[in-house]
Design a protein around this motif. Structure first.
Motif, PDB file in Angstrom:
ATOM      1  N   PHE A 400       0.826  -1.209   0.000  1.00  0.00           N
ATOM      2  CA  PHE A 400       0.000   0.000   0.000  1.00  0.00           C
ATOM      3  C   PHE A 400       0.864   1.264   0.000  1.00  0.00           C
ATOM      4  O   PHE A 400       1.764   1.416   0.823  1.00  0.00           O
ATOM      5  N   ASP A 401       0.519   2.160  -0.935  1.00  0.00           N
ATOM      6  CA  ASP A 401       1.230   3.430  -1.079  1.00  0.00           C
ATOM      7  C   ASP A 401       0.527   4.491  -0.223  1.00  0.00           C
ATOM      8  O   ASP A 401      -0.648   4.783  -0.425  1.00  0.00           O
ATOM      9  N   ARG A 402       1.260   5.052   0.713  1.00  0.00           N
ATOM     10  CA  ARG A 402       0.651   5.985   1.669  1.00  0.00           C
ATOM     11  C   ARG A 402       0.025   7.193   0.960  1.00  0.00           C
ATOM     12  O   ARG A 402      -1.103   7.600   1.269  1.00  0.00           O
ATOM     13  N   LYS A 403       0.725   7.780  -0.015  1.00  0.00           N
ATOM     14  CA  LYS A 403       0.224   8.981  -0.691  1.00  0.00           C
ATOM     15  C   LYS A 403      -1.012   8.663  -1.529  1.00  0.00           C
ATOM     16  O   LYS A 403      -1.991   9.421  -1.524  1.00  0.00           O
ATOM     17  N   ARG A 404      -0.982   7.559  -2.267  1.00  0.00           N
ATOM     18  CA  ARG A 404      -2.144   7.183  -3.077  1.00  0.00           C
ATOM     19  C   ARG A 404      -3.342   6.862  -2.185  1.00  0.00           C
ATOM     20  O   ARG A 404      -4.481   7.199  -2.509  1.00  0.00           O
ATOM     21  N   GLU A 405      -3.084   6.209  -1.089  1.00  0.00           N
ATOM     22  CA  GLU A 405      -4.168   5.868  -0.173  1.00  0.00           C
ATOM     23  C   GLU A 405      -4.818   7.132   0.388  1.00  0.00           C
ATOM     24  O   GLU A 405      -6.053   7.224   0.474  1.00  0.00           O
ATOM     25  N   LYS A 406      -4.018   8.093   0.742  1.00  0.00           N
ATOM     26  CA  LYS A 406      -4.573   9.343   1.285  1.00  0.00           C
ATOM     27  C   LYS A 406      -5.380  10.102   0.222  1.00  0.00           C
ATOM     28  O   LYS A 406      -6.483  10.601   0.493  1.00  0.00           O
ATOM     29  N   ALA A 407      -4.832  10.149  -0.985  1.00  0.00           N
ATOM     30  CA  ALA A 407      -5.542  10.863  -2.051  1.00  0.00           C
ATOM     31  C   ALA A 407      -6.882  10.200  -2.352  1.00  0.00           C
ATOM     32  O   ALA A 407      -7.909  10.878  -2.512  1.00  0.00           O
ATOM     33  N   LEU A 408      -6.901   8.878  -2.404  1.00  0.00           N
ATOM     34  CA  LEU A 408      -8.137   8.153  -2.694  1.00  0.00           C
ATOM     35  C   LEU A 408      -9.137   8.312  -1.557  1.00  0.00           C
ATOM     36  O   LEU A 408     -10.324   8.585  -1.785  1.00  0.00           O
ATOM     37  N   THR A 409      -8.674   8.158  -0.337  1.00  0.00           N
ATOM     38  CA  THR A 409      -9.563   8.272   0.823  1.00  0.00           C
ATOM     39  C   THR A 409     -10.141   9.680   0.945  1.00  0.00           C
ATOM     40  O   THR A 409     -11.337   9.858   1.191  1.00  0.00           O
ATOM     41  N   ASP A 410      -9.302  10.688   0.753  1.00  0.00           N
ATOM     42  CA  ASP A 410      -9.780  12.073   0.851  1.00  0.00           C
ATOM     43  C   ASP A 410     -10.823  12.366  -0.222  1.00  0.00           C
ATOM     44  O   ASP A 410     -11.840  13.035   0.046  1.00  0.00           O
ATOM     45  N   ALA A 411     -10.602  11.847  -1.431  1.00  0.00           N
ATOM     46  CA  ALA A 411     -11.533  12.115  -2.525  1.00  0.00           C
ATOM     47  C   ALA A 411     -12.889  11.476  -2.254  1.00  0.00           C
ATOM     48  O   ALA A 411     -13.940  12.119  -2.442  1.00  0.00           O
ATOM     49  N   VAL A 412     -12.892  10.230  -1.798  1.00  0.00           N
ATOM     50  CA  VAL A 412     -14.164   9.547  -1.548  1.00  0.00           C
ATOM     51  C   VAL A 412     -14.864  10.146  -0.333  1.00  0.00           C
ATOM     52  O   VAL A 412     -16.092  10.314  -0.329  1.00  0.00           O
ATOM     53  N   THR A 413     -14.118  10.476   0.694  1.00  0.00           N
ATOM     54  CA  THR A 413     -14.722  11.089   1.880  1.00  0.00           C
ATOM     55  C   THR A 413     -15.412  12.404   1.521  1.00  0.00           C
ATOM     56  O   THR A 413     -16.523  12.688   1.985  1.00  0.00           O
ATOM     57  N   LYS A 414     -14.754  13.181   0.691  1.00  0.00           N
ATOM     58  CA  LYS A 414     -15.346  14.448   0.253  1.00  0.00           C
ATOM     59  C   LYS A 414     -16.618  14.208  -0.564  1.00  0.00           C
ATOM     60  O   LYS A 414     -17.630  14.904  -0.397  1.00  0.00           O
ATOM     61  N   ALA A 415     -16.581  13.193  -1.445  1.00  0.00           N
ATOM     62  CA  ALA A 415     -17.755  12.885  -2.263  1.00  0.00           C
ATOM     63  C   ALA A 415     -18.907  12.398  -1.403  1.00  0.00           C
ATOM     64  O   ALA A 415     -20.074  12.729  -1.665  1.00  0.00           O
ATOM     65  N   ARG A 416     -18.620  11.624  -0.385  1.00  0.00           N
ATOM     66  CA  ARG A 416     -19.673  11.148   0.522  1.00  0.00           C
ATOM     67  C   ARG A 416     -20.367  12.324   1.220  1.00  0.00           C
ATOM     68  O   ARG A 416     -21.596  12.372   1.315  1.00  0.00           O
ATOM     69  N   LYS A 417     -19.566  13.239   1.707  1.00  0.00           N
ATOM     70  CA  LYS A 417     -20.142  14.385   2.411  1.00  0.00           C
ATOM     71  C   LYS A 417     -20.983  15.236   1.459  1.00  0.00           C
ATOM     72  O   LYS A 417     -22.067  15.713   1.819  1.00  0.00           O
ATOM     73  N   GLN A 418     -20.474  15.418   0.246  1.00  0.00           N
ATOM     74  CA  GLN A 418     -21.218  16.216  -0.724  1.00  0.00           C
ATOM     75  C   GLN A 418     -22.541  15.550  -1.090  1.00  0.00           C
ATOM     76  O   GLN A 418     -23.583  16.207  -1.198  1.00  0.00           O
ATOM     77  N   ALA A 419     -22.518  14.224  -1.254  1.00  0.00           N
ATOM     78  CA  ALA A 419     -23.749  13.494  -1.566  1.00  0.00           C
ATOM     79  C   ALA A 419     -24.735  13.593  -0.417  1.00  0.00           C
ATOM     80  O   ALA A 419     -25.956  13.689  -0.633  1.00  0.00           O
ATOM     81  N   GLY A 420     -24.249  13.571   0.804  1.00  0.00           N
ATOM     82  CA  GLY A 420     -25.126  13.693   1.959  1.00  0.00           C
ATOM     83  C   GLY A 420     -25.842  15.025   2.004  1.00  0.00           C
ATOM     84  O   GLY A 420     -26.984  15.119   2.482  1.00  0.00           O
ATOM     85  N   ARG A 421     -25.177  16.062   1.504  1.00  0.00           N
ATOM     86  CA  ARG A 421     -25.806  17.385   1.476  1.00  0.00           C
ATOM     87  C   ARG A 421     -26.764  17.528   0.285  1.00  0.00           C
ATOM     88  O   ARG A 421     -27.858  18.076   0.414  1.00  0.00           O
ATOM     89  N   ASP A 422     -26.342  17.014  -0.878  1.00  0.00           N
ATOM     90  CA  ASP A 422     -27.129  17.215  -2.094  1.00  0.00           C
ATOM     91  C   ASP A 422     -28.275  16.222  -2.237  1.00  0.00           C
ATOM     92  O   ASP A 422     -29.336  16.572  -2.778  1.00  0.00           O
TER      93      ASP A 422
END
Length: 731
Positions: A400-422
């Motif tokens: 597991f690549d630490r930087k790729r994991e963070k980028a992927l996790t941050d992107a999905v977490t942000k999308a989840r929050k946005q979907a919860g609002r919209d």
């Protein structure tokens, strides 16, 4: 005098009587006549050979006779004493077969003989046991069963990622362990613990008999013996280990108090779920400390000591039935030995169901999903049992690549929050599976879910939603690899990227015999997104513009078996491949995000597929553990892989010209499904393939996919593509 002419000649060694006048009349002279010599045997005959052999034997036996003579001279002074005790020795010697008896009674030993044999055997056995006891020492060091360690996981750069502390043993003083818990264990394992000498002769005899007589082993151990096995010896079921265990148990019972032994046993025994000791077991199965357990819960835990793999009730119906039966038996035993009143027993009529999973395992971080994948792979590839792995001490170096994991996790977490609002209604059941796999099979990053404590379901590894049109590259590869058949049983016709197919919407799917009819009696037709028609179109352009109908017909022309074979060879699990109907080409298969990324990585690797893996190296306390690392295998030809990659590159450039303008070597394709139950984007950048899928499932009801209801965005602003571009650094 006898022997005249008329008489018979004398025989050999007969006596000849002569009367001599000079002697007295009553006196007789006796002469011994020697026997006549034997006639000589023929030269080289049997007799001569016998004589030669006897002569040689006498010569060879000369040294032995000399030695015997020396012994006789040495023991000569003892001869008078030997003559005195000889009569007594003759009396002790049994006369066998017995005189004065007839039939079978002659062969039956007397009671004196039976007694003598018994006393002799008892004396020899006693001497052996006393000697063995004296020569057996209690080992100085405890073994690994009593000294648990953490398993430590590392990122691909070698920095620590996670530490699984749930395997650690937490020792508890006996005074902090309730009496009901202690006696539940003793009732289950060794009710005579406080009165026995540390071993059970009956149990040992039964275990030895089973081992020697039937080739298997059976327990016969006291608590003391089990404690010795846990902390000093191995778990091997052998006669020698059992004997050593008994000797150490006897010594330990004389050296330690019963309470000390019981405390040690309760703190070192294995209860399953990675837990050693009664405290960790209470936390793993009931989420509470041991001092909060009641007699019913204690009885369930005590039942696990017979084998957690068989008596953990959460592992299956058969396990549950065994656990309930043993739980009830232990409570009844506690009543029988007077440690639980009948009134108290009457209160426990309902089996105390444990937690479904070990809460000590979950920390809630995204890394828990990574740990889950890595531990499963480590045990499989390292050929480690659950029990071995739970002993701890392993260093697991992941991919597991630490930087790729963070980028992927941050992107999905942000999308989840946005979907919860919209779109809160749809977002409530929304799931986002994501994975990045390198061309050589290394899993670099995954998104498993929002919180492992509340959702153990791993969204990156789930095989629940269809791949949709993201599956068409495998159909394209199969056609290029195997060609098409225009007639049944005829030769294959080569397919190229320039091969032309009908791109109109609603085109009937055909076979060499004519239209394809489904089971309801209707012609099967192919459709494009939005019902759009494109007319005659080459396969390369159809892939670039995401035109579906040509690939549905291509799958039929190539053969659905060939399509399935190509998809599996490229990395999709055979269990996830859909039914062999025309819709197979349109993605009725249900691969996980990890597998879809691995399949596209096969094209990026020139047609060689390497099974996705998450662990590159394992050590245990610094010593390497043998690991079966997957090797690449040819899935499709290199030329075919190149053509598919080029088509996917054209697809990415056509759909996203702005992003393609500033980045080379990027390819990808969107995927939609017929009933709008999933939206995909799968593509490759820098030899790393990433798959994103968005879908809806109500886990509280079933794993049946639900319509997205706008959760994945629009075709112009796709959520899967936005997540993919963020994960690959294009966004």
């Amino acid at each position: 005098m006898g022997g005249g002419r008329g008489e018979e000649p004398l025989g050999a060694d007969e006596t000849l009587h002569l009367r001599v006048d000079a002697l007295r009349a009553d006196q007789t002279m006796q002469l011994r006549v020697p026997p006549p010599p034997e006639p000589p045997a023929p030269v080289g005959g049997r007799a001569e050979r016998r004589r030669d052999a006897r002569s040689a034997g006498r010569e060879r036996g000369a040294p032995a006779r000399a030695a015997l003579g020396a012994v006789v001279r040495l023991l000569g002074p003892l001869a008078p004493y030997a003559r005195r005790i000889t009569p007594y020795a003759r009396r002790l010697k049994p006369v066998y077969p017995r005189p004065g008896r007839t039939g079978w009674r002659r062969w039956m030993p007397s009671w004196r003989q039976w007694l003598g044999a018994t006393l002799t055997s008892f004396g020899l056995l006693s001497a052996f046991l006393v000697t063995a006891y004296a020569l057996t020492d209690i080992p100085e060091n405890l073994n690994s069963y009593a000294t648990q360690q953490d398993n430590v996981y590392f990122w691909s750069d070698g920095t620590p990622m996670a530490r699984t502390g749930w395997v650690q043993r937490q020792a508890m003083p006996l005074k902090d362990i309730p009496p009901d818990v202690r006696w539940a264990v003793l009732a289950a394992e060794n009710e005579s613990f406080y009165s026995d000498p540390g071993i059970s002769a009956r149990g040992i005899t039964r275990a030895v008999f089973r081992t020697l007589g039937q080739g298997d082993t059976e327990g016969g151990s006291t608590i003391t013996q089990q404690y010795v096995k846990n902390v000093y010896l191995t778990q091997n079921q052998t006669i020698s280990r059992k004997f050593t265990e008994a000797m150490i148990a006897l010594k330990l019972d004389n050296r330690m108090s019963k309470d000390q032994i019981l405390e040690g046993y309760l703190n070192t025994s294995w209860f399953g779920r990675g837990s050693y000791g009664i405290q960790r077991a209470a936390q793993a199965y009931y989420g509470k400390d041991v001092d909060k357990l009641n007699a019913s819960e204690a009885a369930m835990l005590a039942g696990l000591l017979k084998g957690a793999g068989l008596f953990d009730p959460t592992l299956g119906k058969a396990n549950h039935a065994r656990a309930v039966e043993r739980w009830s038996w232990i409570l009844d035993r506690m009543v029988k030995i007077g440690k639980l009143s009948p009134q108290e027993r009457a209160k426990y009529t309902t089996f105390p169901e444990p937690l479904k999973s070990n809460p000590l395992y979950n920390t809630g971080a995204q890394s828990d999903y990574l740990v889950e994948l890595a531990s499963q792979y480590a045990k499989k590839a390292g050929h480690l049992t659950d029990k071995q792995f739970d002993l701890g001490g392993y260093q697991i170096y992941t991919t597991f690549d630490r930087k790729r994991e963070k980028a992927l996790t941050d992107a999905v977490t942000k999308a989840r929050k946005q979907a919860g609002r919209d779109n809160p209604a749809a977002a409530k059941d929304g799931h986002y599976g994501a994975a990045s796999v390198a061309a050589d099979g290394r899993i670099l990053a995954v998104y498993g879910g929002p919180d492992h404590r509340t959702q153990g379901y791993n969204e990156s590894n789930a095989t629940t939603v269809p791949a949709g049109t993201a599956f068409t590259p495998f159909v394209y590869a199969a056609g290029l690899e195997h060609g098409v058949h225009k007639t049944r049983g005829g030769p294959a016709t080569p397919v190229t990227p320039d091969s032309v197919y009908d791109g109109d919407d609603g085109v009937p799917v055909t076979t060499p015999e004519g239209p394809y009819w489904d089971r309801s009696g209707k012609k099967v037709t192919a459709h494009n997104d939005g019902g759009r028609s494109y007319g005659d179109i080459s396969l390369r352009e159809a892939m670039a513009r995401s035109v579906n109908t040509p690939f549905m017909q291509l799958g039929m022309d190539t053969g659905l078996d060939r399509v399935r074979q190509t998809a599996v060879a490229s990395g999709l699990l055979s269990s996830s491949i859909g039914p062999r109907v025309p819709a197979l080409s349109m993605g009725n298969s249900t691969p996980s995000a990890i597998r879809m990324a691995g399949g596209y990585a096969t094209f990026a690797a020139g047609g060689n597929h390497t099974e996705p893996y998450s662990v590159r190296r394992i050590t245990r306390n610094g010593s390497p553990v043998a690991l079966a690392t997957p090797r690449p295998k040819r899935a499709v030809g290199a030329k075919v892989a190149e053509e598919v990659t080029q088509a996917l590159t054209d697809s990415f450039r056509t759909a996203h010209p702005e992003a393609a303008a500033g980045r080379a070597g990027v390819s990808g394709k969107a995927g939609t499904t017929d009933k709008d139950t999933a939206a995909w984007y799968v593509g490759t950048a820098d030899s790393v393939s990433t798959a994103i899928v968005v879908y809806r499932i109500d886990l509280a009801k079933s794993l049946e996919p639900l319509p997205l209801k706008g959760l994945a965005g629009s075709s112009a602003h796709s959520v899967p593509y936005a997540l993919w571009s963020a994960a690959t650094g294009l966004g």
